[in-house]
Design a protein around this motif. Structure first.
Motif, mmCIF file in Angstrom:
data_model
loop_
_atom_site.group_PDB
_atom_site.id
_atom_site.type_symbol
_atom_site.label_atom_id
_atom_site.label_comp_id
_atom_site.label_asym_id
_atom_site.label_seq_id
_atom_site.Cartn_x
_atom_site.Cartn_y
_atom_site.Cartn_z
ATOM 1 N N TYR A 16 0.816 -1.277 -0.037
ATOM 2 C CA TYR A 16 -0.149 -0.207 -0.159
ATOM 3 C C TYR A 16 0.818 1.519 0.137
ATOM 4 O O TYR A 16 0.213 2.340 -0.054
ATOM 5 C CB TYR A 16 -0.880 -0.034 1.168
ATOM 6 C CG TYR A 16 -1.932 -1.156 0.975
ATOM 7 C CD1 TYR A 16 -2.824 -1.439 0.153
ATOM 8 C CD2 TYR A 16 -1.744 -2.296 2.104
ATOM 9 C CE1 TYR A 16 -3.760 -2.412 0.223
ATOM 10 C CE2 TYR A 16 -2.618 -3.436 2.061
ATOM 11 C CZ TYR A 16 -3.425 -3.560 1.117
ATOM 12 O OH TYR A 16 -4.444 -4.631 0.989
ATOM 13 N N LEU A 19 -0.122 4.518 -1.875
ATOM 14 C CA LEU A 19 -1.408 5.209 -1.417
ATOM 15 C C LEU A 19 -1.208 5.971 -0.213
ATOM 16 O O LEU A 19 -1.960 6.780 0.256
ATOM 17 C CB LEU A 19 -2.478 4.132 -0.970
ATOM 18 C CG LEU A 19 -3.092 3.009 -1.921
ATOM 19 C CD1 LEU A 19 -3.901 2.162 -1.298
ATOM 20 C CD2 LEU A 19 -3.652 3.809 -3.096
ATOM 21 N N THR A 59 -0.340 6.098 10.630
ATOM 22 C CA THR A 59 -0.100 5.242 9.237
ATOM 23 C C THR A 59 -0.474 3.922 9.371
ATOM 24 O O THR A 59 -0.894 3.121 8.487
ATOM 25 C CB THR A 59 1.206 5.577 8.829
ATOM 26 O OG1 THR A 59 1.544 7.099 8.809
ATOM 27 C CG2 THR A 59 1.409 5.067 7.262
ATOM 28 N N ILE A 62 -3.986 3.334 9.019
ATOM 29 C CA ILE A 62 -4.125 3.431 7.521
ATOM 30 C C ILE A 62 -3.881 2.163 6.955
ATOM 31 O O ILE A 62 -4.766 1.566 6.008
ATOM 32 C CB ILE A 62 -3.708 4.550 7.016
ATOM 33 C CG1 ILE A 62 -4.401 5.774 7.576
ATOM 34 C CG2 ILE A 62 -3.760 4.639 5.386
ATOM 35 C CD1 ILE A 62 -3.434 7.307 7.255
ATOM 36 N N LEU A 63 -2.822 1.448 7.133
ATOM 37 C CA LEU A 63 -2.238 0.524 6.429
ATOM 38 C C LEU A 63 -3.373 -0.734 6.761
ATOM 39 O O LEU A 63 -3.610 -1.486 5.804
ATOM 40 C CB LEU A 63 -0.911 0.067 6.861
ATOM 41 C CG LEU A 63 0.380 0.874 6.057
ATOM 42 C CD1 LEU A 63 1.593 0.497 6.717
ATOM 43 C CD2 LEU A 63 0.153 0.704 4.593
ATOM 44 N N GLU A 64 -3.703 -1.160 7.983
ATOM 45 C CA GLU A 64 -4.272 -1.885 8.449
ATOM 46 C C GLU A 64 -5.796 -1.746 8.012
ATOM 47 O O GLU A 64 -6.692 -2.557 7.415
ATOM 48 C CB GLU A 64 -4.504 -2.116 10.018
ATOM 49 C CG GLU A 64 -3.112 -2.413 10.871
ATOM 50 C CD GLU A 64 -2.711 -4.212 10.548
ATOM 51 O OE1 GLU A 64 -3.752 -4.644 9.670
ATOM 52 O OE2 GLU A 64 -1.891 -4.282 10.725
ATOM 53 N N ASP A 65 -6.653 -0.717 7.852
ATOM 54 C CA ASP A 65 -7.568 -0.168 7.361
ATOM 55 C C ASP A 65 -7.585 -0.643 5.645
ATOM 56 O O ASP A 65 -8.545 -1.134 5.129
ATOM 57 C CB ASP A 65 -8.043 1.208 7.279
ATOM 58 C CG ASP A 65 -9.318 1.492 6.903
ATOM 59 O OD1 ASP A 65 -10.246 0.790 7.423
ATOM 60 O OD2 ASP A 65 -9.600 2.635 6.331
ATOM 61 N N TYR A 66 -6.525 -0.329 5.039
ATOM 62 C CA TYR A 66 -6.537 -0.540 3.612
ATOM 63 C C TYR A 66 -6.466 -2.236 3.258
ATOM 64 O O TYR A 66 -7.274 -2.682 2.472
ATOM 65 C CB TYR A 66 -5.160 -0.106 2.924
ATOM 66 C CG TYR A 66 -5.134 1.418 2.652
ATOM 67 C CD1 TYR A 66 -6.322 2.079 2.445
ATOM 68 C CD2 TYR A 66 -3.794 1.997 2.728
ATOM 69 C CE1 TYR A 66 -6.142 3.471 2.090
ATOM 70 C CE2 TYR A 66 -4.062 3.390 2.510
ATOM 71 C CZ TYR A 66 -4.860 4.205 2.132
ATOM 72 O OH TYR A 66 -4.584 5.341 2.018
ATOM 73 N N GLU A 67 -5.755 -2.960 4.300
ATOM 74 C CA GLU A 67 -5.748 -4.340 4.240
ATOM 75 C C GLU A 67 -7.210 -4.768 4.437
ATOM 76 O O GLU A 67 -7.637 -5.931 3.868
ATOM 77 C CB GLU A 67 -4.780 -4.811 4.987
ATOM 78 C CG GLU A 67 -4.828 -6.332 5.070
ATOM 79 C CD GLU A 67 -4.420 -7.229 3.807
ATOM 80 O OE1 GLU A 67 -4.602 -8.614 3.810
ATOM 81 O OE2 GLU A 67 -4.029 -6.335 2.759
ATOM 82 N N LYS A 69 -9.970 -3.593 3.965
ATOM 83 C CA LYS A 69 -11.154 -3.353 2.978
ATOM 84 C C LYS A 69 -10.584 -4.263 1.444
ATOM 85 O O LYS A 69 -11.444 -4.599 0.730
ATOM 86 C CB LYS A 69 -10.882 -1.803 2.463
ATOM 87 C CG LYS A 69 -11.753 -0.937 3.618
ATOM 88 C CD LYS A 69 -11.634 0.440 3.378
ATOM 89 C CE LYS A 69 -12.418 1.182 4.618
ATOM 90 N NZ LYS A 69 -12.255 2.717 4.396
ATOM 91 N N LEU A 70 -9.168 -4.037 1.075
ATOM 92 C CA LEU A 70 -8.841 -4.676 0.037
ATOM 93 C C LEU A 70 -8.090 -6.041 0.120
ATOM 94 O O LEU A 70 -8.170 -6.848 -1.147
ATOM 95 C CB LEU A 70 -7.513 -3.698 -0.757
ATOM 96 C CG LEU A 70 -8.244 -2.364 -1.044
ATOM 97 C CD1 LEU A 70 -6.744 -1.361 -0.997
ATOM 98 C CD2 LEU A 70 -9.178 -2.049 -1.943
#
Length: 113
Positions: A16, A19, A59, A62-67, A69-70
């Motif tokens: 990520y 992003l 941050t 944020i990385l955990e949130d991206y993971e 979701k994606l």
């Protein structure tokens, strides 16, 4: 536990990184990649240690949130596990089939790219 966390954050960062903002990239790269302390990062960027700490923690979230979701990292791990199982099966049951072993080896190399 700390080693596992560092490995996970570094892995998520690989997926990520594009992003994230430049500052987020810089802080994580220095903290997790280059093993800088919060104080060293703060000194380099002329900010407080608390500002660096807050940015890194935000941050990480944020990385955990991206993971969440994606699922890019989780899917990568699942594909690698499946590829390993296939490779082990082929080596065990078809050790003399050069073409099949080459195809499976190529599949492994694609995942690493």
């Amino acid at each position: 536990m700390e080693i596992e966390k560092n490995y996970r954050i570094n892995s998520l960062f690989e997926f990520y990184q594009p992003l994230l903002t430049k500052k987020q990239n810089d802080y994580l790269e220095l903290y997790y990649g280059d093993d800088y302390s919060l104080g060293e990062i703060a000194e380099n960027f002329h900010v407080s240690r608390q500002a660096v700490y807050d940015n890194i923690k935000r941050t990480e979230n944020i990385l955990e949130d991206y993971e969440a979701k994606l699922h890019l990292y989780a899917e990568f791990q699942a594909r690698n596990k499946q590829a390993d199982e296939i490779q082990n099966y082929v080596r065990t049951h078809y050790p003399d089939d050069a073409k099949l072993n080459d195809l499976v080896g190529h599949l492994e190399s694609l995942e690493e790219e």
